[in-house]
Write a protein that holds these residues in place. Sequence first.
Motif, PDB file in Angstrom:
ATOM      1  N   GLY A   1       3.368  30.106  36.573  1.00 13.74           N
ATOM      2  CA  GLY A   1       3.791  29.095  37.522  1.00 13.74           C
ATOM      3  C   GLY A   1       2.652  28.587  38.378  1.00 13.74           C
ATOM      4  N   GLU A   2       1.577  29.335  38.490  1.00 17.03           N
ATOM      5  CA  GLU A   2       0.492  28.970  39.376  1.00 17.03           C
ATOM      6  C   GLU A   2      -0.493  28.006  38.731  1.00 17.03           C
ATOM      7  OE1 GLU A   2      -1.229  32.618  40.546  1.00 17.03           O
ATOM      8  OE2 GLU A   2       0.466  33.245  41.788  1.00 17.03           O
ATOM      9  N   GLY A   3      -0.545  27.941  37.411  1.00 15.59           N
ATOM     10  CA  GLY A   3      -1.523  27.075  36.757  1.00 15.59           C
ATOM     11  C   GLY A   3      -0.939  26.404  35.546  1.00 15.59           C
ATOM     12  N   SER A   4      -1.694  25.481  35.012  1.00 14.08           N
ATOM     13  CA  SER A   4      -1.214  24.753  33.854  1.00 14.08           C
ATOM     14  C   SER A   4      -1.420  25.536  32.575  1.00 14.08           C
ATOM     15  CB  SER A   4      -1.958  23.407  33.754  1.00 14.08           C
ATOM     16  OG  SER A   4      -3.358  23.626  33.644  1.00 14.08           O
ATOM     17  N   HIS A   5      -2.342  26.505  32.595  1.00 14.91           N
ATOM     18  CA  HIS A   5      -2.602  27.285  31.386  1.00 14.91           C
ATOM     19  C   HIS A   5      -1.557  28.381  31.234  1.00 14.91           C
ATOM     20  CE1 HIS A   5      -4.770  29.315  28.216  1.00 14.91           C
ATOM     21  NE2 HIS A   5      -4.610  30.452  28.883  1.00 14.91           N
ATOM     22  N   ILE A   6      -0.944  28.449  30.093  1.00 16.36           N
ATOM     23  CA  ILE A   6       0.081  29.448  29.829  1.00 16.36           C
ATOM     24  C   ILE A   6      -0.511  30.505  28.907  1.00 16.36           C
ATOM     25  CG2 ILE A   6       2.357  29.890  28.855  1.00 16.36           C
ATOM     26  CD1 ILE A   6       3.127  27.063  29.508  1.00 16.36           C
ATOM     27  N   SER A   7      -0.522  31.729  29.386  1.00 16.89           N
ATOM     28  CA  SER A   7      -1.114  32.812  28.609  1.00 16.89           C
ATOM     29  C   SER A   7      -0.071  33.403  27.679  1.00 16.89           C
ATOM     30  CB  SER A   7      -1.640  33.901  29.558  1.00 16.89           C
ATOM     31  OG  SER A   7      -2.142  34.997  28.823  1.00 16.89           O
ATOM     32  N   GLY A   8      -0.398  33.448  26.397  1.00 16.74           N
ATOM     33  CA  GLY A   8       0.519  34.042  25.450  1.00 16.74           C
ATOM     34  C   GLY A   8       1.254  32.992  24.645  1.00 16.74           C
TER      35      GLY A   8
ATOM     36  N   LEU B   1      -6.497  24.276  16.736  1.00 15.46           N
ATOM     37  CA  LEU B   1      -6.401  23.967  15.319  1.00 15.46           C
ATOM     38  C   LEU B   1      -7.537  23.067  14.846  1.00 15.46           C
ATOM     39  CD1 LEU B   1      -2.559  23.354  15.013  1.00 15.46           C
ATOM     40  CD2 LEU B   1      -3.845  25.419  14.472  1.00 15.46           C
ATOM     41  N   GLY B   2      -8.298  22.554  15.773  1.00 18.09           N
ATOM     42  CA  GLY B   2      -9.406  21.683  15.409  1.00 18.09           C
ATOM     43  C   GLY B   2     -10.705  22.209  15.989  1.00 18.09           C
ATOM     44  N   PHE B   3     -11.733  21.378  15.954  1.00 18.98           N
ATOM     45  CA  PHE B   3     -13.023  21.773  16.500  1.00 18.98           C
ATOM     46  C   PHE B   3     -12.947  21.823  18.025  1.00 18.98           C
ATOM     47  CE2 PHE B   3     -14.359  20.017  12.376  1.00 18.98           C
ATOM     48  CZ  PHE B   3     -15.139  21.076  11.923  1.00 18.98           C
ATOM     49  N   GLN B   4     -13.721  22.706  18.596  1.00 21.79           N
ATOM     50  CA  GLN B   4     -13.835  22.797  20.044  1.00 21.79           C
ATOM     51  C   GLN B   4     -15.244  23.265  20.372  1.00 21.79           C
ATOM     52  OE1 GLN B   4     -11.397  26.023  21.656  1.00 21.79           O
ATOM     53  NE2 GLN B   4     -11.118  26.782  19.571  1.00 21.79           N
ATOM     54  N   SER B   5     -15.639  23.042  21.584  1.00 23.50           N
ATOM     55  CA  SER B   5     -16.998  23.405  21.964  1.00 23.50           C
ATOM     56  C   SER B   5     -17.119  24.909  22.158  1.00 23.50           C
ATOM     57  CB  SER B   5     -17.387  22.701  23.271  1.00 23.50           C
ATOM     58  OG  SER B   5     -16.673  23.253  24.364  1.00 23.50           O
ATOM     59  N   ALA B   6     -18.335  25.408  22.015  1.00 22.95           N
ATOM     60  CA  ALA B   6     -18.585  26.833  22.246  1.00 22.95           C
ATOM     61  C   ALA B   6     -18.263  27.201  23.681  1.00 22.95           C
ATOM     62  CB  ALA B   6     -20.046  27.163  21.920  1.00 22.95           C
ATOM     63  N   THR B   7     -18.394  26.234  24.589  1.00 25.76           N
ATOM     64  CA  THR B   7     -18.058  26.479  25.992  1.00 25.76           C
ATOM     65  C   THR B   7     -16.583  26.811  26.136  1.00 25.76           C
ATOM     66  OG1 THR B   7     -19.793  24.970  26.764  1.00 25.76           O
ATOM     67  CG2 THR B   7     -18.010  25.483  28.313  1.00 25.76           C
ATOM     68  N   GLU B   8     -15.736  26.067  25.406  1.00 19.56           N
ATOM     69  CA  GLU B   8     -14.301  26.331  25.463  1.00 19.56           C
ATOM     70  C   GLU B   8     -13.969  27.693  24.872  1.00 19.56           C
ATOM     71  OE1 GLU B   8     -12.055  22.106  25.018  1.00 19.56           O
ATOM     72  OE2 GLU B   8     -13.363  22.641  23.346  1.00 19.56           O
ATOM     73  N   VAL B   9     -14.625  28.037  23.763  1.00 18.75           N
ATOM     74  CA  VAL B   9     -14.394  29.339  23.147  1.00 18.75           C
ATOM     75  C   VAL B   9     -14.821  30.448  24.097  1.00 18.75           C
ATOM     76  CG1 VAL B   9     -15.010  30.861  21.233  1.00 18.75           C
ATOM     77  CG2 VAL B   9     -14.685  28.420  20.824  1.00 18.75           C
ATOM     78  N   HIS B  10     -15.959  30.253  24.738  1.00 20.58           N
ATOM     79  CA  HIS B  10     -16.467  31.248  25.684  1.00 20.58           C
ATOM     80  C   HIS B  10     -15.509  31.426  26.859  1.00 20.58           C
ATOM     81  CE1 HIS B  10     -19.300  33.651  27.950  1.00 20.58           C
ATOM     82  NE2 HIS B  10     -19.240  32.793  28.956  1.00 20.58           N
ATOM     83  N   ALA B  11     -14.970  30.323  27.359  1.00 28.15           N
ATOM     84  CA  ALA B  11     -14.046  30.391  28.487  1.00 28.15           C
ATOM     85  C   ALA B  11     -12.764  31.116  28.096  1.00 28.15           C
ATOM     86  CB  ALA B  11     -13.720  28.973  28.980  1.00 28.15           C
ATOM     87  N   ARG B  12     -12.289  30.872  26.866  1.00 38.34           N
ATOM     88  CA  ARG B  12     -11.077  31.534  26.410  1.00 38.34           C
ATOM     89  C   ARG B  12     -11.305  33.035  26.248  1.00 38.34           C
ATOM     90  NH1 ARG B  12     -10.012  28.337  22.810  1.00 38.34           N
ATOM     91  NH2 ARG B  12      -8.353  27.170  23.827  1.00 38.34           N
ATOM     92  N   ARG B  13     -12.448  33.398  25.697  1.00 42.53           N
ATOM     93  CA  ARG B  13     -12.744  34.812  25.495  1.00 42.53           C
ATOM     94  C   ARG B  13     -12.969  35.539  26.826  1.00 42.53           C
ATOM     95  NH1 ARG B  13     -13.080  37.185  21.112  1.00 42.53           N
ATOM     96  NH2 ARG B  13     -14.365  38.832  22.026  1.00 42.53           N
TER      97      ARG B  13
ATOM     98  N   GLY C   1      -5.491  40.301  22.208  1.00 39.58           N
ATOM     99  CA  GLY C   1      -5.635  39.120  21.378  1.00 39.58           C
ATOM    100  C   GLY C   1      -6.351  39.391  20.081  1.00 39.58           C
ATOM    101  N   ALA C   2      -6.461  40.672  19.705  1.00 38.11           N
ATOM    102  CA  ALA C   2      -7.161  41.035  18.479  1.00 38.11           C
ATOM    103  C   ALA C   2      -6.446  42.214  17.829  1.00 38.11           C
ATOM    104  CB  ALA C   2      -8.615  41.405  18.783  1.00 38.11           C
ATOM    105  N   ILE C   3      -6.766  42.457  16.561  1.00 37.33           N
ATOM    106  CA  ILE C   3      -6.205  43.602  15.841  1.00 37.33           C
ATOM    107  C   ILE C   3      -7.270  44.687  15.777  1.00 37.33           C
ATOM    108  CG2 ILE C   3      -5.326  44.450  13.636  1.00 37.33           C
ATOM    109  CD1 ILE C   3      -4.245  41.658  13.106  1.00 37.33           C
ATOM    110  N   THR C   4      -6.930  45.858  16.259  1.00 38.39           N
ATOM    111  CA  THR C   4      -7.830  47.006  16.215  1.00 38.39           C
ATOM    112  C   THR C   4      -7.198  48.076  15.341  1.00 38.39           C
ATOM    113  OG1 THR C   4      -8.635  46.566  18.461  1.00 38.39           O
ATOM    114  CG2 THR C   4      -9.024  48.774  17.569  1.00 38.39           C
TER     115      THR C   4
END
Length: 237
Positions: free
Chosen positions: A13-20, A88-100, A124-127
Amino acid sequence: MDSPSQASQNDEGEGSHISGPLLVEKLAEAGITPQDIKKLSEAGLHTVEAVAYTPKKTLMTIKGISEQKADKILAEGRFPGTLKIIPLGFQSATEVHARRAELVHITTGSKNLDALFGGGIETGAITELFGEFRTGKSQICHTLAVTCQLPVDMGGGEGKCLYIDTEGTFRPVRLLAVAERLGLNGEEVLDNVAYARAYNADHQHQLLTAATAEESYLHDRRISVNSLERYRGWQTK
């Protein structure tokens, strides 16, 4: 301990990004009819992610989903608002870094083992853990079922655990022992662990599919399957 599900809802509810993952009902906002959403759900596609990752040819095998409907569903299932969560498409390494950077590492209870995992078990990974009989694999699964409930600053994920047992080795008393060592309320810890016994590979798959239909499970920090090897080509340990 606060309810992890409540904490997750507050964060959303606090942000636009929904985790999960997003429940498939979210597609209604993109113009998909309730009837078609029901067909997707009955086919085992309970999340927007599951729909977006499904090939059109597979969607068309669902009764009542024509090629035209499949095209529309996939187009809407990959609408821009969802792409922030489903890349599902290309994204910048910056976006990938922010997500990780948002990933959480769950402590195993051992500093040395955490170090080997780069800080703990990554969300978010299989161990996969493998080893000889009685080397502590099940104990680690029991421990993680508890530590995933800890605050993030204590090596946890402030979440719940979904535990699928294929060997009948799950013991709540082991969770209580870990909870006591960490100073947690044993009753609350047990309430935050959803347990199921899987009896064969098909049943295990059904349990995982069913879990995606429950919103309370979609934000679980830890899903333990003990063990996968039991159902690999029906080869037991």
